[in-house]
Design an enzyme around this catalytic site. Structure first.
Site, PDB file in Angstrom:
ATOM      1  CB  THR A 193      12.155  -8.038 -21.340  1.00 53.32           C
ATOM      2  OG1 THR A 193      13.085  -8.598 -21.786  1.00 53.32           O
ATOM      3  CG2 THR A 193      11.813  -8.499 -20.024  1.00 53.32           C
ATOM      4  CG  PHE A 220       9.718  -5.288 -17.714  1.00 52.67           C
ATOM      5  CD1 PHE A 220      10.743  -5.454 -16.628  1.00 52.67           C
ATOM      6  CD2 PHE A 220      10.138  -4.922 -18.760  1.00 52.67           C
ATOM      7  CE1 PHE A 220      11.858  -5.377 -16.983  1.00 52.67           C
ATOM      8  CE2 PHE A 220      11.307  -4.976 -19.355  1.00 52.67           C
ATOM      9  CZ  PHE A 220      12.169  -5.495 -18.657  1.00 52.67           C
TER      10      PHE A 220
END
Length: 353
Positions: A255, A257
């Site tokens: 992921t 960010f």
């Protein structure tokens, strides 16, 4: 040389390291005072990334690159804390993946403030309650985090850094996998583990909640036939067992960010810029808008569309591009883009890691 002799050498080196670290801390404190006097930002992601890259290149010993980065992350975290009582807002609660991404970026020495939603992270920074915020923006398996993109439409904050975090989901609970009848987790986590869950727990009920940490909390408070898809840290915090480790469908599940603040980063020579634009309602408008990037050989790493929520069938486009607006090539492309759009907004530039 004996074991005791080796340990004595390490003890002596540690004393020297401590002296040098304190000397570094004194200089960092002086730098913080100069920045405050000049009204400058305390956190400088471009300086941080340039330093880390340089240290990795100069490293000649046994320490791998990721260890060098981790060690200096904590050294710089302690320095930041000396320069200012830095406060970082993140999508909470404690032990979420966003919390872990924030810790990876800012280290253990600054203060962290969990927020109940992505808009609340933006608001906490906008109002000056936090210096920076950390929010998820996309996953390598499930794609964009639309809530984050939507908030950027109305926010004046800038992206100043990014964090890439490998995501390892676990099935956690109180007993065994055979007893599980219901599973709590965030929709993104369910999506990232869909195939595994269908194969191993085809009859279990899925209950969507606000975060994987909230899922762990609910599993801990529920009957023993409940479980959660969450991280190892959440299992530790809520006293749950890891029933099955690493259940994500993609072993490279990562992921991305974003760190948001009030100012973008200056150029480092290896940068990414995120923009948002709206095109005119005419045939070929999107092609014309993107053509300058092709002509100027600027790589686009992502393009997403989101409804404007102001007019039916009107869309905003989010694009990540290689380079920095202060460089001539990117500046030229953005100027030409403006002529094809009703709106162009630079969301921020940041070191590409």
């Amino acid at each position: 040389m004996s074991l005791d002799a080796h340990r004595a050498k390490i003890d002596a080196i540690d004393v020297k390291l401590l002296e040098l670290l304190n000397e570094r801390a004194e200089i960092a404190h002086e730098i913080g005072s100069i920045k405050k006097t000049n009204g400058q930002e305390i956190y400088a992601p471009e300086r941080e990334e340039t330093l880390l890259r340089s240290l990795v290149e100069k490293n000649q010993g046994r320490l791998p690159a990721h260890s060098v980065r981790a060690i200096y992350r904590e050294i710089m975290s302690a320095s930041l804390a000396l320069e200012k009582d830095l406060r970082i807002a993140y999508l909470g609660p404690e032990a979420t993946w966003t919390h872990q991404a924030a810790r990876q970026k800012f280290g253990a020495s600054v203060h962290y403030s969990p927020q109940p939603s992505i808009p609340d992270v933006f608001l906490d920074v906008q109002r000056g309650h936090a210096d920076y915020g950390v929010v998820p923006v996309e996953n390598s398996t499930e794609g964009a985090v639309n809530h984050t993109l939507d908030v950027f439409m109305d926010s004046n904050l800038s992206i100043c850094a990014q964090v890439l975090l490998k995501i390892e989901h676990n099935l956690i609970g109180k007993t065994t996998i055979d007893a599980v009848k219901r599973i709590f987790s965030h929709p993104q986590a369910f999506g990232q583990c869909r195939e595994w869950l269908h194969q191993h727990l085809p009859h279990a009920e899925w209950i969507e909640v606000s975060s994987t940490t909230r899922a762990a909390e609910l599993a801990a408070a529920s009957p023993t036939d409940s479980a959660a898809v969450s991280g190892a840290l959440a299992a530790e915090v809520y006293g749950l067992n890891i029933l099955v480790k690493s259940i994500q469908d993609n072993p490279h599940n990562t992921t991305r960010f974003l760190v948001i603040g009030h100012k973008p980063s200056p150029p480092t020579g290896a940068d990414r810029t995120s923009i948002m634009f709206a095109i005119k309602d005419e045939a070929g408008a999107l092609f014309s808008a993107l053509q300058p990037f092709h002509r100027l050989n600027i790589s686009l790493s992502k393009i997403e569309s989101r409804p404007s929520k102001q007019k039916a069938w009107e869309y905003f486009f989010f694009v990540d591009l290689e380079g920095h607006p202060q460089t001539p090539r990117v500046a030229e492309a953005l100027t030409e883009l403006q002529s094809h759009c009703t709106l162009v907004k630079i969301l921020g530039s940041y070191p590409f890691t």
